[in-house]
Design a protein around this motif. Sequence first.
Motif, PDB file in Angstrom:
ATOM      1  N   ARG A  49       0.835  -1.202   0.000  1.00  0.00           N
ATOM      2  CA  ARG A  49       0.000   0.000   0.000  1.00  0.00           C
ATOM      3  C   ARG A  49       0.873   1.257   0.000  1.00  0.00           C
ATOM      4  NH1 ARG A  49      -5.501   1.642   1.752  1.00  0.00           N
ATOM      5  NH2 ARG A  49      -5.385   3.807   2.404  1.00  0.00           N
ATOM      6  N   ASP A  50       1.985   1.246   0.705  1.00  0.00           N
ATOM      7  CA  ASP A  50       2.897   2.394   0.695  1.00  0.00           C
ATOM      8  C   ASP A  50       3.411   2.670  -0.712  1.00  0.00           C
ATOM      9  OD1 ASP A  50       2.685   2.685   3.467  1.00  0.00           O
ATOM     10  OD2 ASP A  50       4.451   1.440   3.860  1.00  0.00           O
ATOM     11  N   VAL A  51       3.751   1.605  -1.431  1.00  0.00           N
ATOM     12  CA  VAL A  51       4.224   1.755  -2.809  1.00  0.00           C
ATOM     13  C   VAL A  51       3.134   2.388  -3.666  1.00  0.00           C
ATOM     14  CG1 VAL A  51       4.924   0.495  -4.883  1.00  0.00           C
ATOM     15  CG2 VAL A  51       5.868  -0.146  -2.647  1.00  0.00           C
ATOM     16  N   MET A  52       1.904   1.914  -3.502  1.00  0.00           N
ATOM     17  CA  MET A  52       0.795   2.467  -4.270  1.00  0.00           C
ATOM     18  C   MET A  52       0.547   3.935  -3.911  1.00  0.00           C
ATOM     19  SD  MET A  52      -0.206   0.240  -6.370  1.00  0.00           S
ATOM     20  CE  MET A  52       0.260  -1.464  -6.601  1.00  0.00           C
ATOM     21  N   ALA A  53       0.752   4.281  -2.655  1.00  0.00           N
ATOM     22  CA  ALA A  53       0.542   5.666  -2.232  1.00  0.00           C
ATOM     23  C   ALA A  53       1.519   6.598  -2.942  1.00  0.00           C
ATOM     24  CB  ALA A  53       0.692   5.789  -0.715  1.00  0.00           C
ATOM     25  N   ILE A  54       2.755   6.160  -3.153  1.00  0.00           N
ATOM     26  CA  ILE A  54       3.723   6.974  -3.890  1.00  0.00           C
ATOM     27  C   ILE A  54       3.263   7.169  -5.324  1.00  0.00           C
ATOM     28  CG2 ILE A  54       6.049   6.994  -4.844  1.00  0.00           C
ATOM     29  CD1 ILE A  54       7.030   5.667  -2.320  1.00  0.00           C
ATOM     30  N   SER A  55       2.796   6.088  -5.945  1.00  0.00           N
ATOM     31  CA  SER A  55       2.346   6.170  -7.342  1.00  0.00           C
ATOM     32  C   SER A  55       1.093   7.018  -7.490  1.00  0.00           C
ATOM     33  CB  SER A  55       2.066   4.764  -7.882  1.00  0.00           C
ATOM     34  OG  SER A  55       3.231   3.969  -7.873  1.00  0.00           O
ATOM     35  N   ALA A  56       0.271   7.049  -6.452  1.00  0.00           N
ATOM     36  CA  ALA A  56      -0.990   7.790  -6.527  1.00  0.00           C
ATOM     37  C   ALA A  56      -0.794   9.287  -6.364  1.00  0.00           C
ATOM     38  CB  ALA A  56      -1.957   7.287  -5.456  1.00  0.00           C
ATOM     39  N   ARG A  57       0.339   9.690  -5.802  1.00  0.00           N
ATOM     40  CA  ARG A  57       0.572  11.108  -5.553  1.00  0.00           C
ATOM     41  C   ARG A  57       1.114  11.806  -6.785  1.00  0.00           C
ATOM     42  NH1 ARG A  57       2.924   9.390  -0.465  1.00  0.00           N
ATOM     43  NH2 ARG A  57       4.996   9.741  -1.356  1.00  0.00           N
ATOM     44  N   SER A  58       1.056  13.125  -6.750  1.00  0.00           N
ATOM     45  CA  SER A  58       1.652  13.950  -7.800  1.00  0.00           C
ATOM     46  C   SER A  58       3.154  13.743  -7.825  1.00  0.00           C
ATOM     47  CB  SER A  58       1.337  15.426  -7.542  1.00  0.00           C
ATOM     48  OG  SER A  58       2.166  16.270  -8.306  1.00  0.00           O
ATOM     49  N   ASP A  59       3.765  13.913  -8.997  1.00  0.00           N
ATOM     50  CA  ASP A  59       5.215  13.792  -9.091  1.00  0.00           C
ATOM     51  C   ASP A  59       5.930  15.076  -8.674  1.00  0.00           C
ATOM     52  OD1 ASP A  59       4.827  15.566 -11.182  1.00  0.00           O
ATOM     53  OD2 ASP A  59       5.460  14.186 -12.750  1.00  0.00           O
ATOM     54  N   GLY A  60       5.134  16.077  -8.251  1.00  0.00           N
ATOM     55  CA  GLY A  60       5.729  17.322  -7.790  1.00  0.00           C
ATOM     56  C   GLY A  60       6.100  18.291  -8.896  1.00  0.00           C
ATOM     57  N   SER A  61       5.722  17.968 -10.120  1.00  0.00           N
ATOM     58  CA  SER A  61       6.101  18.831 -11.241  1.00  0.00           C
ATOM     59  C   SER A  61       5.319  20.132 -11.269  1.00  0.00           C
ATOM     60  CB  SER A  61       5.878  18.079 -12.565  1.00  0.00           C
ATOM     61  OG  SER A  61       4.490  17.841 -12.775  1.00  0.00           O
ATOM     62  N   GLY A  62       4.163  20.143 -10.600  1.00  0.00           N
ATOM     63  CA  GLY A  62       3.329  21.335 -10.631  1.00  0.00           C
ATOM     64  C   GLY A  62       2.516  21.472 -11.905  1.00  0.00           C
ATOM     65  N   ASP A  63       2.596  20.500 -12.792  1.00  0.00           N
ATOM     66  CA  ASP A  63       1.846  20.519 -14.040  1.00  0.00           C
ATOM     67  C   ASP A  63       0.365  20.298 -13.739  1.00  0.00           C
ATOM     68  OD1 ASP A  63       0.714  20.168 -16.512  1.00  0.00           O
ATOM     69  OD2 ASP A  63       2.113  18.618 -17.183  1.00  0.00           O
ATOM     70  N   PRO A  64      -0.498  21.294 -14.029  1.00  0.00           N
ATOM     71  CA  PRO A  64      -1.921  21.130 -13.723  1.00  0.00           C
ATOM     72  C   PRO A  64      -2.586  20.037 -14.543  1.00  0.00           C
ATOM     73  CG  PRO A  64      -1.565  23.092 -15.049  1.00  0.00           C
ATOM     74  CD  PRO A  64      -0.212  22.591 -14.661  1.00  0.00           C
ATOM     75  N   ASP A  65      -1.973  19.648 -15.655  1.00  0.00           N
ATOM     76  CA  ASP A  65      -2.546  18.609 -16.506  1.00  0.00           C
ATOM     77  C   ASP A  65      -1.999  17.223 -16.187  1.00  0.00           C
ATOM     78  OD1 ASP A  65      -4.149  20.370 -17.937  1.00  0.00           O
ATOM     79  OD2 ASP A  65      -2.548  20.829 -19.361  1.00  0.00           O
TER      80      ASP A  65
END
Length: 343
Positions: free
Chosen positions: A190-206
């Motif tokens: 579940r921790d691994v999935m939580a990383i994948s579910a989050r934004s990559d931090g790029s700030g790209d609204p799309d």
Amino acid sequence: MTRDDATGDVADDSPDGRGTDRDPVDDATLALLLEVAGTPKPGNVDRRRDLGDLRFESFLGGAVGAREGLELAGSGEASVGDAFERAVAGMADRAGTNTQFGCLLLLVPLLRATVAGDDPSADRPPSSLTPAAVDRVTRETTVDDAVAFYRAFEHVDVAVADPPAGATDLDVRRGSDAAPALRERAMTLRDVMAISARSDGSGDPDEVPDRNAQEWVGGFPRTFRAAEWIRTDTGPLTDRAARAFLGLLAAEPDTLVAATHGPETAREASARAAALLDGAGIGTDGLAVAADLDVAAVHGADLDAAEALATAFVDEGINPGTTADLTCAALYVALRRGAGVAP
């Protein structure tokens, strides 16, 4: 269908709730078969369309090959991660390629939640398959489950995005080589999935997140919503699946399309699907407004018009594979709640 708003649990008190006495593994296998048989599902393999070397029959073989892993999930004889890896290995061996990796990633915890909910000796209240039940299953995953999940990537090629900054040692493409990092960080599946579910931090609204990972950490909201679209629809289940696919794609851009063609193309593909829904609220971005995407809009999806979109997507190489994964998971839940192939 009665919902407990405090827990998310839904009691299957519907008059057609006869699915609960069927074998859950049979329903999971049937969901894999119904998903690929549904047509048109623009951009995906279905019973009328192949994609190059990826053929309809490959998916039939993948469903058969995955059976052993699904049985392990249903019996409780293996952990979620081990059952998933076994299902992927069997799929790859029988299909010769990656056909249903994402489908299995969603089906295995749903199947385990079904069995846990039906087990009177389990240390939890018995219930029908619910968002709360599957959330409990994902929260109970371990580091060993995460290691098994990474091993599954050694059986097939899976299109994935680059890992977020600071997590290169957790790149799933490393397979078993990532095990030391997983254990050092004490990362559960579940921790691994939580990383994948989050934004990559790029700030790209799309930016388009990983929808399957979002299901894993959010109680499978898209899956259960689409299951109700299917359960309450009429006609063959393959047609219901095709309409649900269009509804899911219309509401949110597809992860695989974004990974292979970029977020702008993914959003355009969803807007084109939204145009096929009957009376759906359309936002300024051209997508179906999720809050306004009621069951009538999905049930009114124009499958004849979707044929032209399917041809266009295939010609353009647009393959909404994550949406197909969600459709398969929704079919499983719908089957458990009484939907059936009998007329």
